[in-house]
Design a protein around this motif. Structure first.
Motif, short mmCIF file in Angstrom:
data_model
loop_
_atom_site.label_atom_id
_atom_site.label_comp_id
_atom_site.label_asym_id
_atom_site.label_seq_id
_atom_site.Cartn_x
_atom_site.Cartn_y
_atom_site.Cartn_z
N SER A 118 71.42 -70.31 56.00
CA SER A 118 71.87 -69.17 55.20
C SER A 118 73.09 -68.51 55.82
O SER A 118 74.07 -68.20 55.12
CB SER A 118 70.73 -68.16 55.04
OG SER A 118 71.14 -67.07 54.24
N ASP A 119 73.05 -68.30 57.13
CA ASP A 119 74.18 -67.66 57.81
C ASP A 119 75.44 -68.52 57.73
O ASP A 119 76.54 -68.03 57.47
CB ASP A 119 73.84 -67.39 59.27
CG ASP A 119 72.78 -66.31 59.44
OD1 ASP A 119 72.54 -65.56 58.46
OD2 ASP A 119 72.19 -66.21 60.53
N ASP A 150 76.82 -68.50 54.12
CA ASP A 150 77.52 -67.25 53.81
C ASP A 150 78.87 -67.19 54.50
O ASP A 150 79.86 -66.69 53.93
CB ASP A 150 76.66 -66.05 54.23
CG ASP A 150 75.41 -65.90 53.38
OD1 ASP A 150 75.33 -66.52 52.31
OD2 ASP A 150 74.49 -65.17 53.80
N ASP A 151 78.95 -67.70 55.72
CA ASP A 151 80.23 -67.74 56.42
C ASP A 151 81.23 -68.64 55.70
O ASP A 151 82.42 -68.32 55.60
CB ASP A 151 80.04 -68.24 57.86
CG ASP A 151 79.36 -67.21 58.76
OD1 ASP A 151 79.31 -66.02 58.36
OD2 ASP A 151 78.87 -67.60 59.84
#
Length: 260
Positions: free
Chosen positions: A79-80, A83-84
């Motif tokens: 997820s991180d 998103d990045d």
């Protein structure tokens, strides 16, 4: 491990991904690596694949560090990373009604399929490890000025065998021809001396799943892979950059140039 230590001796190099880019379309190679042209967009598939790779890297890094991977942590890593990627430029190409939300959900499904199907190796030696090695022309023994560089997703020991792990996301299962002739497998075995490449293909089918293929190459096939690298370098030096139109044109980040 000796083969995982970078040993650069020259500023001239070519990566495994560059070789594969040239094979797909020499003109795309020219725009990306010779001209350094600015991309018009980023492929949704590449963005998704990058975030999934980060998640799987977190899984194997945990094992390397003596920890038990936790599903929630691996999904959070995806997820991180996703998103990045979304926050970067240029914009992501979203065709056929695809949305960022749908793309992210498909990534969650892929990582979940990996977690459900993966068998932890006995030992993890490295994750996302760089290599740099000489390229020796098989026919003449000449050491080329350029070195071959790249990254290995993971190198592990499993059932007493040294294994290179390679993660792929794909729209469908790989064909028998893809599995038999993929250049990357031969190069990685030639570079590392590993006994096999374990290809873990996460398929974006209606129900996400992981297909695992243990691939080996004969010594002759490994020599042929190195020979292909030499021939590609020869073509690059000669300035041979032609259009190779095909399925990749739809997502090509230089497709406006192609249409000109």
């Amino acid at each position: 491990m000796e083969f995982l230590r970078s040993a650069p001796r020259t500023d001239l190099h070519v990566s495994v991904s560059q070789i594969k880019c040239f094979q797909m379309c020499p003109k795309k190679y020219f725009w990306r690596y010779v001209l350094g042209a600015e991309a018009e967009h980023r492929s949704a598939n590449l963005v998704l694949g990058s975030a999934v790779h980060e998640a799987l890297a977190s899984y194997y890094s945990a094992i390397r560090n003596g920890k038990v991977p936790v599903a929630e942590g691996v999904l959070a890593a995806f997820s991180d990373a996703f998103d990045d990627e979304v926050a970067k430029e240029p914009a992501i190409l979203l065709d056929d009604g695809l949305t960022i939300g749908v793309l992210k959900d498909s990534g969650v499904a892929l990582v979940s399929a990996f977690l459900a199907g993966v068998k932890p190796p006995d030992r993890v030696f490295s994750v996302e490890s760089a290599f740099a090695c000489d390229v020796v022309t098989p026919e003449t023994g000449e050491v080329l000025e350029e070195q071959l560089i790249g990254y290995l997703d993971a190198v592990v020991e499993d059932a007493g065998k040294l294994v290179v792990l390679e993660h792929k996301t794909a729209a469908r299962a790989w064909s028998a021809d893809q599995l038999e002739y993929d250049l990357q497998v031969g190069i990685y075995l030639a570079v590392t001396g590993a006994e096999l490449v374990r290809l873990q293909v996460l398929t974006k089918t209606k129900v996400a799943r992981m297909l695992v293929h243990d691939l080996v190459r004969s010594e002759a096939a490994q020599v042929e892979a190195v020979s292909v690298v030499c021939q590609v370098l020869k073509a690059i030096r000669a300035g041979a950059f032609w259009h190779n139109r095909g399925w990749g044109c739809k997502e090509c980040e230089f497709r406006a140039r192609r249409a000109a």
